[in-house]
Every structure is written in C-alpha cells, then in structure tokens.
Design a protein around this motif. Sequence first.
Motif, PDB file in Angstrom:
ATOM      1  N   ARG A 102      13.175  86.588  40.411  1.00 11.30           N
ATOM      2  CA  ARG A 102      12.053  86.672  41.356  1.00 11.30           C
ATOM      3  C   ARG A 102      11.197  85.408  41.307  1.00 11.30           C
ATOM      4  O   ARG A 102      10.730  84.917  42.354  1.00 11.30           O
ATOM      5  CB  ARG A 102      11.191  87.906  41.055  1.00 11.30           C
ATOM      6  N   GLU A 103      10.970  84.883  40.118  1.00 11.64           N
ATOM      7  CA  GLU A 103      10.192  83.645  40.007  1.00 11.64           C
ATOM      8  C   GLU A 103      10.922  82.488  40.678  1.00 11.64           C
ATOM      9  O   GLU A 103      10.314  81.649  41.347  1.00 11.64           O
ATOM     10  CB  GLU A 103       9.928  83.327  38.531  1.00 11.64           C
ATOM     11  N   ALA A 104      12.252  82.457  40.501  1.00 16.00           N
ATOM     12  CA  ALA A 104      13.036  81.402  41.153  1.00 16.00           C
ATOM     13  C   ALA A 104      12.973  81.534  42.669  1.00 16.00           C
ATOM     14  O   ALA A 104      12.909  80.525  43.389  1.00 16.00           O
ATOM     15  CB  ALA A 104      14.480  81.468  40.663  1.00 16.00           C
ATOM     16  N   GLU A 105      12.986  82.778  43.172  1.00 15.27           N
ATOM     17  CA  GLU A 105      12.848  83.004  44.616  1.00 15.27           C
ATOM     18  C   GLU A 105      11.533  82.420  45.124  1.00 15.27           C
ATOM     19  O   GLU A 105      11.498  81.774  46.188  1.00 15.27           O
ATOM     20  CB  GLU A 105      12.887  84.496  44.925  1.00 15.27           C
ATOM     21  N   LYS A 106      10.446  82.671  44.394  1.00 15.31           N
ATOM     22  CA  LYS A 106       9.139  82.148  44.811  1.00 15.31           C
ATOM     23  C   LYS A 106       9.148  80.622  44.854  1.00 15.31           C
ATOM     24  O   LYS A 106       8.628  80.007  45.792  1.00 15.31           O
ATOM     25  CB  LYS A 106       8.056  82.651  43.856  1.00 15.31           C
ATOM     26  N   GLU A 107       9.726  80.026  43.822  1.00 17.25           N
ATOM     27  CA  GLU A 107       9.762  78.552  43.762  1.00 17.25           C
ATOM     28  C   GLU A 107      10.577  77.982  44.912  1.00 17.25           C
ATOM     29  O   GLU A 107      10.236  76.922  45.464  1.00 17.25           O
ATOM     30  CB  GLU A 107      10.354  78.108  42.423  1.00 17.25           C
ATOM     31  N   GLU A 108      11.637  78.668  45.293  1.00 16.91           N
ATOM     32  CA  GLU A 108      12.478  78.195  46.396  1.00 16.91           C
ATOM     33  C   GLU A 108      11.878  78.533  47.759  1.00 16.91           C
ATOM     34  O   GLU A 108      12.350  78.049  48.790  1.00 16.91           O
ATOM     35  CB  GLU A 108      13.871  78.834  46.298  1.00 16.91           C
ATOM     36  N   GLY A 109      10.844  79.385  47.766  1.00 14.04           N
ATOM     37  CA  GLY A 109      10.266  79.823  49.034  1.00 14.04           C
ATOM     38  C   GLY A 109      11.203  80.713  49.828  1.00 14.04           C
ATOM     39  O   GLY A 109      11.237  80.672  51.068  1.00 14.04           O
ATOM     40  N   ALA A 110      11.972  81.534  49.103  1.00 13.86           N
ATOM     41  CA  ALA A 110      12.971  82.380  49.756  1.00 13.86           C
ATOM     42  C   ALA A 110      12.309  83.404  50.667  1.00 13.86           C
ATOM     43  O   ALA A 110      11.359  84.082  50.276  1.00 13.86           O
ATOM     44  CB  ALA A 110      13.816  83.095  48.700  1.00 13.86           C
ATOM     45  N   VAL A 111      12.800  83.513  51.873  1.00 15.41           N
ATOM     46  CA  VAL A 111      12.329  84.517  52.823  1.00 15.41           C
ATOM     47  C   VAL A 111      13.545  85.162  53.469  1.00 15.41           C
ATOM     48  O   VAL A 111      14.602  84.540  53.601  1.00 15.41           O
ATOM     49  CB  VAL A 111      11.414  83.921  53.923  1.00 15.41           C
TER      50      VAL A 111
END
Length: 472
Positions: A102-111
């Motif tokens: 989840r933290e990696a998703e935030k860093e990547e700006g995953a939407v």
Amino acid sequence: MKSIIQKAGSILFLLFLIFSFNAKTNAQPDAAALYQQYCAQCHGSDLNGGNATSLVDGVWQFGAEDGYVIRNIKHGIPHLGMPSYERSLTDEEIRAVVGYIREAEKEEGAVKPPAPEMVETMDYFMEVETFADNLEIPWAIDFIDENTALITERPGRLRIVENGVLQAEAVKNTPQVLHEGQGGLLDVAVDPEYERNGWIYLAYSHELKEYEGNRPPAMTRLVRGKIENNTWTNEELLFEAPPETYRTTRHHYGCRIVFDPWGYLYFAIGDRGAGYQAQDFSLPNGKVHRIHKDGRIPENNPFLYDDEAMKSIYSLGNRNIQGMAIHPETGELWTTEHGPMGGDELNMIESGKNYGWETITYGRNYNGTIITELTHMPGMEQPNFYWKPSIAVCGLDFYRGNLFEKWKNRLLVGALKYEEVRLLQIEEERVVHEQVIFKGAGRVRDVSTGPDGAIYVVLNNPGKVVRLTPEE
C-alpha cells in the motif's frame, strides 16, 4: 556472599533473556525483506510486475480490499499458480507485506484506471458508456419502461433515471432503512404488470425501534408501493419476520426479488451470520421465500401444512443469496449464493429442497479453518456449479434482449471481489461454458437486461451504472 552474587547474576541473566525474547517477539516484521524473499520473483523487485502482474498500477484482479489481498496471500489462488503462504508467513507478516504494498502504491500514485470504452469478448466488441454516475453504494436496478429506470442506493435512496438523465432528487418518503454493515435499501423490482397496476417492490433491512438496547435487532423486510409526483405512496407491507427472529448482526440480509410467469414473487433472506439457522424451518433466515404479489401465502407452498415451519419458505439451506433470475423460457428459478472463502454457488431452486448450508459446503471460514468436512449428504442438493475460490457472486440475470443474439437466455453473473461480469451457457441444468465479458471497472453489485436489449451493470467503487451494447 558468593551464593547471593551468583543468584543475582542468574536473575540478571534471566531478565536479559526475557528482555531479548520480548524484544525479538515484539519486533516489527521487515516487510520489505519479506516482499523481496517471497513476492519479488513473480511481481518484480520494484512491484511493477514480472511473471505476475504489477502491484502498483491500481489494478487488482482478485479483490482490491485489504481483506481480499491478505486472504489471497495466505491461501493462494491455486488455479492460477499462486501458492499459499500460510505455512511460510505469520498473519502479522502478511499484514506487514500488504502495508508495504500500500505504501508503494501511494509513492507510485497508483489510481484505478477508468472503465474502458470498448471491450472485446469471444462474440462481440462491446461499447461501454456511463448510464448514471456519482451514486452512493448503488445496489440494484430495474426498469419501468425503456425511458425510465429505478436505482437503489444502500443508504436509503431510490433514484430515477429518466430519458438518460439521473434525477437530482431522490424519491421522497421511501421506507426508513438500517444502513449499517451490509444493511440498507437493497433490491427494487417493478411489477410485470406495472402498466396496469403501478406497483413497485422494495427490500431493505428493518430494525426494531422499540427494542431497548445498544444494538437493536434487524431483519430483511419487503414492501410494495407506488411513485406519484416523485413520492413513495400507497405502501403495503408484504413480508415482515416475527420480532423474535430478528438478529443483532449486520450482515447477510440477502435480498433479491423476482417474479415467475405464474405470478409468484420470490425473495431470499441470508443466514444473517447464523449458518446453523439456515436449517431451521421455523426461522426466516437462510431461505428462499415465495408469496403472492400482495403478500398472501400460496396454497401449494411446500411447508404450508407444517405446524413448525414458516409458511412462506420455498427452500432452505441457503447462505446468502444476492442473485436471483427466472429463466425466460422455462420459468425456473436460478440463484447465486455467496459462499464463505470458496464455495460460491449457482443453484436451480426447487420447491421444498434443502441446499445444505452450513451442513455441507465447498468453502472454508475466512480464517482458513474448516466449517465442515462434508460436501455431500443425502437429502441435500448439490450446486449446479460452484466457484472455488469464491468470486463474490452478486447480481444475476438471464439475457433476454435482442442486441446480443448469440447470448440469448445465457446467464449474466456479477462478481464483487473479482469485479467481473461472467456469461454462463447452461444446457440440461449444467454449466457447459463460462467466459468473462466485462472486468475491472468496479465491484459488480447488479447486472440486468434493459428493455432496450443493453446490459446494465451496477458498480460500487466507483458508484455508477454502465451500459453495454454491441459495437455498431
């Protein structure tokens, strides 16, 4: 003196060991290291994919919520080659890995990507257009005519789409619902003879207001009424369970409403979290019920003359049915039923039959423990088809239109967890072919054939309805 010093040294050494053990056991798992050890080989060291899909592109094919992801890691997806890690990782370590992702998703700006505008199936290219948007947990759709649709929102609103436009104001004076957990305003169904009688049917979770306590009990309730000047009027109560059968749980309410060619109305109530009660004839939950459209009990209901049974019961042993459909040619009642972890079922429901829950099942508890070793038992029906792992079936309809001629009378099955619409071909009560025709736009709550022949898909996350038509 020496013995005192030795004892003191022993005590200090013991305290050191205890401290070291506690420090070790209280240490947080190294999520990044765990990911690299167990996940990176397939999903990439940078989480961007490899032999398996990316984990930071906003796309979750097998359930986006943390609970789904945790269970997929713990128990695997064997039919796709993903192993289980319940013997390799503790629950705490699995949660840590999910947190890392989840933290990696935030860093990547995953939407989450938007719904596609075009979808290719085995038979058609389909165009996808938004029919209604900005809805709050839409649950069901039905049609008054080709120009007018009704959509329920689980918090308690009944919405109208007229000539392709979602009306800004919800229908006034609809029943008050208990919007908590999985409860709220559930199904809406338009009477097959609406042009003559104007009746509309609603199912919702109803709480006992007079109950004194912190958590009033609730149960599924069924009413019908009419809409005049955007106001719910002429309400009639069709089904209300005895107050002593209400439960304080907030899940497994069911409930879908369908009508067969002979004028009977069917609806389902989930087990309300008490699976053993699905086998009890005296209780409403875990059953399919059949009544006349005005609430009267049919004289040929299977348990009408059983003194201990509820007279409306048509079948029992059903965990949580959230898909019901009548075959357009035979009038047979088909349902999709949520299993626990695994064991989602497709059943053709027949009068008086017992469908087994929770005495027999192909599923397990969500924590992986065994519910029962039994999958068969005399006097209990086998599903016509089941999904293992579960796809979280929800919403069901036989395709009845003319736009997709090749799909005539095939079964449209919605899936919450897998965010899919599946198309099932049934021959002699057996599923002979299954294909995914729509995926990844959101959790599929309902699917329905519109009077124009289009396929309408009700989505959660985002809350909208999309319309599927063949490419012109």
